[in-house]
Motif scaffolding. Structure first.
Motif, PDB file in Angstrom:
ATOM      1  N   VAL A 150       0.889  -1.243  -0.037  1.00 49.56           N
ATOM      2  CA  VAL A 150       0.101  -0.232   0.097  1.00 49.56           C
ATOM      3  C   VAL A 150       0.958   1.147  -0.201  1.00 49.56           C
ATOM      4  N   SER A 151       0.674   2.153  -0.913  1.00 49.78           N
ATOM      5  CA  SER A 151       1.511   3.253  -1.079  1.00 49.78           C
ATOM      6  C   SER A 151       0.680   4.493  -0.891  1.00 49.78           C
ATOM      7  N   GLN A 152       1.321   5.492  -0.309  1.00 51.96           N
ATOM      8  CA  GLN A 152       0.496   6.851  -0.157  1.00 51.96           C
ATOM      9  C   GLN A 152       0.574   7.811  -1.251  1.00 51.96           C
ATOM     10  N   THR A 153       1.287   7.376  -2.250  1.00 51.42           N
ATOM     11  CA  THR A 153       1.620   8.503  -3.275  1.00 51.42           C
ATOM     12  C   THR A 153       1.269   7.666  -4.814  1.00 51.42           C
ATOM     13  N   GLY A 154       0.607   8.533  -5.661  1.00 59.31           N
ATOM     14  CA  GLY A 154       0.343   7.990  -6.910  1.00 59.31           C
ATOM     15  C   GLY A 154       1.709   8.087  -7.931  1.00 59.31           C
ATOM     16  N   TRP A 155       1.572   7.390  -9.045  1.00 61.75           N
ATOM     17  CA  TRP A 155       2.699   7.273 -10.151  1.00 61.75           C
ATOM     18  C   TRP A 155       2.767   8.782 -10.613  1.00 61.75           C
ATOM     19  N   LEU A 156       1.753   9.371 -10.904  1.00 58.28           N
ATOM     20  CA  LEU A 156       1.801  10.774 -11.558  1.00 58.28           C
ATOM     21  C   LEU A 156       2.216  11.875 -10.655  1.00 58.28           C
ATOM     22  N   GLY A 157       1.656  11.660  -9.289  1.00 53.55           N
ATOM     23  CA  GLY A 157       2.137  12.370  -8.147  1.00 53.55           C
ATOM     24  C   GLY A 157       3.600  12.357  -8.026  1.00 53.55           C
ATOM     25  N   THR A 193     -12.339  16.077 -11.605  1.00 50.43           N
ATOM     26  CA  THR A 193     -12.826  15.031 -10.612  1.00 50.43           C
ATOM     27  C   THR A 193     -13.450  15.843  -9.119  1.00 50.43           C
ATOM     28  N   THR A 194     -14.242  15.130  -8.375  1.00 54.05           N
ATOM     29  CA  THR A 194     -14.810  15.593  -7.153  1.00 54.05           C
ATOM     30  C   THR A 194     -13.603  15.787  -6.144  1.00 54.05           C
ATOM     31  N   ASP A 195     -12.812  14.535  -6.199  1.00 54.78           N
ATOM     32  CA  ASP A 195     -11.855  14.495  -5.106  1.00 54.78           C
ATOM     33  C   ASP A 195     -10.499  14.153  -5.783  1.00 54.78           C
ATOM     34  N   PRO A 196      -9.242  14.740  -5.435  1.00 56.45           N
ATOM     35  CA  PRO A 196      -7.976  14.555  -6.043  1.00 56.45           C
ATOM     36  C   PRO A 196      -7.646  13.009  -6.380  1.00 56.45           C
ATOM     37  N   PRO A 197      -7.618  12.524  -7.537  1.00 57.52           N
ATOM     38  CA  PRO A 197      -7.133  11.049  -7.747  1.00 57.52           C
ATOM     39  C   PRO A 197      -5.760  10.804  -7.045  1.00 57.52           C
ATOM     40  N   VAL A 198      -5.950   9.627  -6.579  1.00 55.92           N
ATOM     41  CA  VAL A 198      -4.712   9.139  -5.829  1.00 55.92           C
ATOM     42  C   VAL A 198      -3.619   8.940  -6.856  1.00 55.92           C
ATOM     43  N   ALA A 199      -3.889   8.758  -7.971  1.00 57.02           N
ATOM     44  CA  ALA A 199      -2.730   8.633  -8.992  1.00 57.02           C
ATOM     45  C   ALA A 199      -2.103  10.064  -9.127  1.00 57.02           C
ATOM     46  N   LEU A 200      -2.614  11.051  -8.750  1.00 53.07           N
ATOM     47  CA  LEU A 200      -2.073  12.457  -8.874  1.00 53.07           C
ATOM     48  C   LEU A 200      -1.423  12.926  -7.302  1.00 53.07           C
ATOM     49  N   GLN A 201      -1.562  12.212  -6.555  1.00 57.47           N
ATOM     50  CA  GLN A 201      -1.270  12.728  -5.242  1.00 57.47           C
ATOM     51  C   GLN A 201       0.518  12.110  -4.864  1.00 57.47           C
ATOM     52  N   GLY A 202       1.457  13.286  -4.668  1.00 58.56           N
ATOM     53  CA  GLY A 202       2.557  13.013  -4.269  1.00 58.56           C
ATOM     54  C   GLY A 202       2.956  13.431  -2.708  1.00 58.56           C
ATOM     55  N   GLN A 203       4.193  13.212  -2.736  1.00 54.11           N
ATOM     56  CA  GLN A 203       4.727  13.761  -1.133  1.00 54.11           C
ATOM     57  C   GLN A 203       4.568  15.312  -1.080  1.00 54.11           C
ATOM     58  N   LYS A 204       4.684  16.025  -2.185  1.00 51.27           N
ATOM     59  CA  LYS A 204       4.645  17.343  -2.065  1.00 51.27           C
ATOM     60  C   LYS A 204       3.551  18.111  -2.964  1.00 51.27           C
ATOM     61  N   PHE A 205       3.077  17.149  -3.867  1.00 52.91           N
ATOM     62  CA  PHE A 205       2.080  17.789  -4.994  1.00 52.91           C
ATOM     63  C   PHE A 205       0.786  17.103  -4.695  1.00 52.91           C
ATOM     64  N   LEU A 206      -0.270  18.253  -4.811  1.00 48.27           N
ATOM     65  CA  LEU A 206      -1.572  17.634  -5.092  1.00 48.27           C
ATOM     66  C   LEU A 206      -2.065  18.509  -6.282  1.00 48.27           C
ATOM     67  N   PRO A 207      -2.971  17.973  -7.161  1.00 47.62           N
ATOM     68  CA  PRO A 207      -3.452  18.314  -8.265  1.00 47.62           C
ATOM     69  C   PRO A 207      -4.582  19.573  -7.907  1.00 47.62           C
ATOM     70  N   ILE A 208      -4.605  20.543  -8.827  1.00 45.47           N
ATOM     71  CA  ILE A 208      -5.857  21.369  -8.859  1.00 45.47           C
ATOM     72  C   ILE A 208      -6.994  20.742  -9.311  1.00 45.47           C
TER      73      ILE A 208
END
Length: 466
Positions: A150-157, A193-208
């Protein structure tokens, strides 16, 4: 209160004209937000449309629910397929033939046109080892690129963490923004989307993240839903606080803010909270820019009337506007077809196909198709055999689509073997690990170190034209 208007890296007029009410909380912004605000404002002033930045774009289309790959890309000469699906199988005479062995679902005329035009690649039997049939877990696996843990960050994040930090806005900023304070470009990824997709969540980054430009806001991801007050605190501060430099939050305040321009150590407990506040600021800063840029772009293709089409139409506007976004993310749901699949799936594939075809035409007419890659994914395919309710249950591997002006067209990978001896638990066995596609897109399209993002080396596939 500090006078922002006198600071060389900050323009009060810039923020006011962009519709951001950040100044109302200027007196109580933490130091990192003060710095971020100045950096973002100067960056906008110097380069509002991202001129000269890397211009390749990735659009990810999630098919939520588990799309039935066998009725999407139909094995029209496979007797095992027709034996397993006597009621819901797509007849050879109805399928839109692409090769002697495969054809598209008859509702996918738009995808067939893309295929015939040489703009569409079909990847056979994509999946991963030890597949999971849970919607939640398998979606997480595809989002994070981590089947084993289980990872807390997405590949694109992680891509945005490592590759989308903007340059300092000018020589005056040198030394003022500490390297540790640098964050990825807030506009590096946008999710409709309604909520930030996990794929786009990084350690420092969250998408608009927003559904429409008028509703542009920040929302915590599902892993941080209890931290929405951090966003509320940034946006709903008592206006009197901005004019009272001696104001201190109540002793029992759960979200004490550091005064602007003070350096104080940050304890570990509020690191995530301040991360969300920073993300809230980013969304506010970019909100009006997105609204104005999309309002000034006229689409050139006719889109069907569907939510996916509306999302892709808006994405085409943002791409054409010159906005420096590298990744766009849209979702389409409804693919969990356990019963009565035939009419539902026909409607879903028609919407997907017609929307993607209109999007491709729009990008071509506006001159952006060659710099765009579009990829679809679903958390899993469906079982080979139909069930007693005229539907299909959760399966494993399935085909994926990748389209674009630089994509090498045709079929990629080993076709699924539907003989009983070759099935895995009654499912299509994977022959192409989805992380090989990720590695290819990262290395060959987004031009970054795919091993660093994915955590290990995967052999890329031949996806792009020479």
């Amino acid at each position: 209160m500090s006078d922002f208007s006198q600071h060389p890296l900050f323009s009060r007029r810039l923020f006011l004209t962009r519709g951001v009410q950040l100044l109302s909380v200027a007196g109580t912004l933490p130091l990192f937000l003060d710095r971020s605000a100045r950096c973002l404002a100067a960056d906008f002033a110097a380069n509002p449309l991202g001129a000269g930045r890397p211009d390749r774009i990735l659009v990810v289309v999630q098919l939520a629910g588990g799309n039935d790959g066998l009725n999407t890309v139909v094995p029209i000469r496979n007797d095992d397929y027709y034996r397993a699906r006597p009621r819901i199988g797509i007849a050879k005479k109805d399928a839109l033939a692409t090769t002697d062995d495969f054809g598209f679902h008859p509702s996918m005329t738009g995808m067939k046109q893309l295929y015939d035009a040489g703009n569409l690649a079909v990847l056979h039997a994509v999946g991963y080892p030890n597949p999971n049939r849970s919607h939640f877990r398998s979606t997480d696996i595809w989002a994070t690129g981590e089947p084993e843990k289980v990872s807390q960050t997405g590949w694109l994040g992680r891509y945005c963490d490592n590759n989308c930090c903007g340059a300092d806005p000018g020589p005056q900023a040198a030394g003022q923004i500490a390297k540790a304070d640098r964050i990825p470009e807030p506009s590096a990824a946008i999710a409709l989307t309604t909520d930030p997709p996990v794929a786009l969540q990084g350690q420092k980054f969250l998408p608009i993240t927003f559904r429409t430009p008028d509703s542009l806001t920040f929302a915590a991801g599902r892993r941080d839903t209890n931290l929405n007050p951090s966003f509320d605190q940034l946006n709903d501060v008592d206006p009197m606080m901005a004019h009272d430099p001696d104001h201190k939050p109540p002793k029992d305040s759960p979200h004490g803010m550091l005064p602007m321009g003070t350096s104080g150590s940050l304890n570990q407990n509020n690191v995530t909270e301040q991360f969300l506040q920073r993300s809230a600021l980013n969304a506010r800063v970019y909100a009006d820019t997105i609204k104005k840029s999309t309002a000034n772009v006229q689409n050139k293709a006719k889109y069907p009337n569907s939510r996916l089409a509306s999302d892709l139409k808006l994405t085409a506007q943002m791409i054409s506007s010159g906005f420096p976004t590298r990744v766009y993310y849209v979702q389409m749901g409804g693919f969990d077809t356990h019963s009565g699949q035939a009419p539902r799936h026909e409607k879903l594939l028609s919407e997907l196909s017609s929307s993607l075809a209109a999007f491709a035409e729009d990008l071509k007419l506006m001159g952006h198709f060659d710099r765009t890659t579009v990829m679809t994914f679903s958390e899993f395919g469906r079982r080979v055999g139909e069930n007693g309710s005229g539907g299909t249950d959760h399966g494993e591997a399935a085909p994926m689509f990748v389209m674009g002006g630089k994509v090498k067209p045709g079929f990629i990978g080993t076709p699924p073997d539907l003989s009983n001896a070759k099935l895995h638990r009654g499912d299509v066995a994977y022959s192409l690990d989805f992380r090989r596609l990720y590695a290819t897109v990262l290395r060959d399209w987004l031009k970054c170190d795919n091993t660093k993002v994915l955590g290990q080396k995967f052999e890329p596939i031949k996806l792009y034209k020479a």
